[in-house]
Design a protein around this motif. Structure first.
Motif, PDB file in Angstrom:
ATOM      1  N   VAL A   1      56.819   0.505 -85.850  1.00  0.00           N
ATOM      2  CA  VAL A   1      57.981   0.178 -85.029  1.00  0.00           C
ATOM      3  C   VAL A   1      58.645  -1.062 -85.608  1.00  0.00           C
ATOM      4  O   VAL A   1      57.969  -2.042 -85.941  1.00  0.00           O
ATOM      5  CB  VAL A   1      57.585  -0.067 -83.561  1.00  0.00           C
TER       6      VAL A   1
ATOM      7  N   GLU B   1      52.648   4.979 -84.816  1.00  0.00           N
ATOM      8  CA  GLU B   1      53.811   5.018 -85.700  1.00  0.00           C
ATOM      9  C   GLU B   1      54.417   3.630 -85.824  1.00  0.00           C
ATOM     10  O   GLU B   1      54.549   2.920 -84.829  1.00  0.00           O
ATOM     11  CB  GLU B   1      54.860   5.988 -85.139  1.00  0.00           C
TER      12      GLU B   1
ATOM     13  N   SER C   1      53.043  -1.421 -84.272  1.00  0.00           N
ATOM     14  CA  SER C   1      52.788  -0.004 -84.097  1.00  0.00           C
ATOM     15  C   SER C   1      52.914   0.351 -82.634  1.00  0.00           C
ATOM     16  O   SER C   1      52.551  -0.431 -81.755  1.00  0.00           O
ATOM     17  CB  SER C   1      51.393   0.368 -84.606  1.00  0.00           C
ATOM     18  N   ALA C   2      53.440   1.545 -82.378  1.00  0.00           N
ATOM     19  CA  ALA C   2      53.517   2.048 -81.022  1.00  0.00           C
ATOM     20  C   ALA C   2      52.153   2.566 -80.600  1.00  0.00           C
ATOM     21  O   ALA C   2      51.172   2.493 -81.346  1.00  0.00           O
ATOM     22  CB  ALA C   2      54.572   3.138 -80.938  1.00  0.00           C
TER      23      ALA C   2
ATOM     24  N   PHE D   1      67.913   0.877 -78.892  1.00  0.00           N
ATOM     25  CA  PHE D   1      66.634   1.323 -79.441  1.00  0.00           C
ATOM     26  C   PHE D   1      66.703   2.837 -79.697  1.00  0.00           C
ATOM     27  O   PHE D   1      67.514   3.568 -79.119  1.00  0.00           O
ATOM     28  CB  PHE D   1      65.496   1.002 -78.475  1.00  0.00           C
TER      29      PHE D   1
ATOM     30  N   TRP E   1      63.600   5.069 -89.410  1.00  0.00           N
ATOM     31  CA  TRP E   1      63.081   3.893 -88.729  1.00  0.00           C
ATOM     32  C   TRP E   1      62.921   4.196 -87.246  1.00  0.00           C
ATOM     33  O   TRP E   1      63.756   4.900 -86.656  1.00  0.00           O
ATOM     34  CB  TRP E   1      64.019   2.693 -88.870  1.00  0.00           C
ATOM     35  N   ARG E   2      61.880   3.651 -86.682  1.00  0.00           N
ATOM     36  CA  ARG E   2      61.714   3.675 -85.224  1.00  0.00           C
ATOM     37  C   ARG E   2      62.006   2.259 -84.733  1.00  0.00           C
ATOM     38  O   ARG E   2      61.209   1.345 -84.963  1.00  0.00           O
ATOM     39  CB  ARG E   2      60.295   4.098 -84.857  1.00  0.00           C
TER      40      ARG E   2
ATOM     41  N   TRP F   1      62.933  -0.622 -81.877  1.00  0.00           N
ATOM     42  CA  TRP F   1      62.809  -1.007 -80.468  1.00  0.00           C
ATOM     43  C   TRP F   1      63.336  -2.425 -80.289  1.00  0.00           C
ATOM     44  O   TRP F   1      63.268  -3.250 -81.210  1.00  0.00           O
ATOM     45  CB  TRP F   1      61.347  -0.984 -80.012  1.00  0.00           C
TER      46      TRP F   1
ATOM     47  N   ASN G   1      65.517   6.234 -82.706  1.00  0.00           N
ATOM     48  CA  ASN G   1      65.102   6.671 -84.038  1.00  0.00           C
ATOM     49  C   ASN G   1      66.332   6.750 -84.938  1.00  0.00           C
ATOM     50  O   ASN G   1      67.265   7.512 -84.670  1.00  0.00           O
ATOM     51  CB  ASN G   1      64.415   8.036 -83.958  1.00  0.00           C
TER      52      ASN G   1
ATOM     53  N   GLU H   1      56.396  -5.880 -88.590  1.00  0.00           N
ATOM     54  CA  GLU H   1      56.405  -4.581 -87.949  1.00  0.00           C
ATOM     55  C   GLU H   1      55.190  -4.492 -87.044  1.00  0.00           C
ATOM     56  O   GLU H   1      54.216  -5.213 -87.203  1.00  0.00           O
ATOM     57  CB  GLU H   1      56.386  -3.443 -88.984  1.00  0.00           C
TER      58      GLU H   1
ATOM     59  N   TYR I   1      61.107  -4.070 -84.723  1.00  0.00           N
ATOM     60  CA  TYR I   1      61.652  -4.747 -83.555  1.00  0.00           C
ATOM     61  C   TYR I   1      62.907  -5.531 -83.932  1.00  0.00           C
ATOM     62  O   TYR I   1      62.983  -6.108 -85.004  1.00  0.00           O
ATOM     63  CB  TYR I   1      60.617  -5.703 -82.941  1.00  0.00           C
TER      64      TYR I   1
END
Length: 264
Positions: free
Chosen positions: A43, A41, A36-37, A100, A115-116, A118, A102, A34, A45
């Motif tokens: 992210v 938060e 982070s943005a 991509f 989950w976020r 991308w 949320n 994982e 992938y």
């Protein structure tokens, strides 16, 4: 007594949430990785497949409700979105970069996860780049993956040299950056290219993207002139040979004509 009973349940819930959030897409650079943005938060992938697990550890046969960007997954009407294992697992296969967003799930038993997600950015550059000494060079880095992060650049002079970051004003102030297709700093501009600028230039999309590298060759500004001068020299030598040959061939003819006149 109640506190002792709730403590194991709370630990079980936290462990299930961590294991579900740690799942990554199939084919990722590192399984379970994982990042982070910009706002910190977490992210998740993905590359080719998105798979999210929302299993309720307390009620494995629970009823689940999935949303993407506050839209119910059942309303997307896309066959790529599949609910498996009693709707506890959401799989998107094949995943596109526009998938991509949320994602969240909630169960009737009160279990909820989010989950976020991308698309992992991939940079694309031409394998080889040529520029004439003294000219301006533009390297355009195309980024595949949404949302596209800001791009950074690195430079390595020679095959064994260390990679150095390129910033605005580097290389004696000749380096600048431009934005293209909504991607910040995706175009590297090098003014007045020099022979020492030859080397490997890498485009780095964000912190978790896949880099791309191009090899820059700087040609001599007179490189195109040397073949022309060589052709001119060959033509000059050829003309000189023809001229000498014609003179030698003409002289015996003149001598023969003088002898004929004398006999008459």
């Amino acid at each position: 007594m109640r506190g002792e009973l709730y403590l194991p349940l709370a630990l079980l819930f936290l462990s299930s949430g961590l294991s579900s959030n740690a799942q990554n897409a199939e084919g990722g650079a590192e399984e379970g990785a994982e990042a982070s943005a910009a706002d910190g938060e977490p992210v998740l992938y993905f590359e080719r497949v998105i798979e999210l697990n929302c299993t309720n550890p307390n009620l494995p046969k629970d009823t689940y409700h999935w949303t993407k960007n506050n839209t119910e997954v059942s309303q997307l009407k896309d066959k790529r979105f599949q609910l498996l294992e009693g709707d506890a697992v959401l799989r998107v296969k094949p995943a596109h970069e526009l998938d991509f967003g949320n994602y969240s799930c909630a169960s009737r038993g009160g279990h909820a996860l989010s989950w976020r997600v991308w698309g992992r950015p991939h940079a694309k550059l031409a394998a080889d780049t040529n520029v004439v000494e003294g000219q301006k060079l533009k390297l355009s880095c195309k980024v595949v993956g949404k949302p596209a992060p800001a791009v950074s650049w690195r430079f390595r002079n020679g095959s064994e040299g260390a990679e150095l970051p390129l910033e605005e004003g580097a290389l004696d102030g000749r380096v600048s950056f431009e934005d293209a297709d909504g991607v910040p700093a995706s175009v590297l501009v090098l003014a007045d290219a020099r022979r020492a600028d030859a080397g490997a230039y890498s485009c780095v999309p964000g912190a978790a993207g896949v880099n791309a590298t191009t090899t820059l060759r700087v040609k001599d500004m007179y490189a195109a002139l040397w073949p022309f001068l060589g052709i001119c020299a060959e033509v000059f030598v050829l003309c000189a040979i023809i001229l000498v040959y014609e003179k030698r061939r003409t002289k015996p003819e003149l001598d023969d004509s003088d002898t004929d006149n004398h006999d008459q």
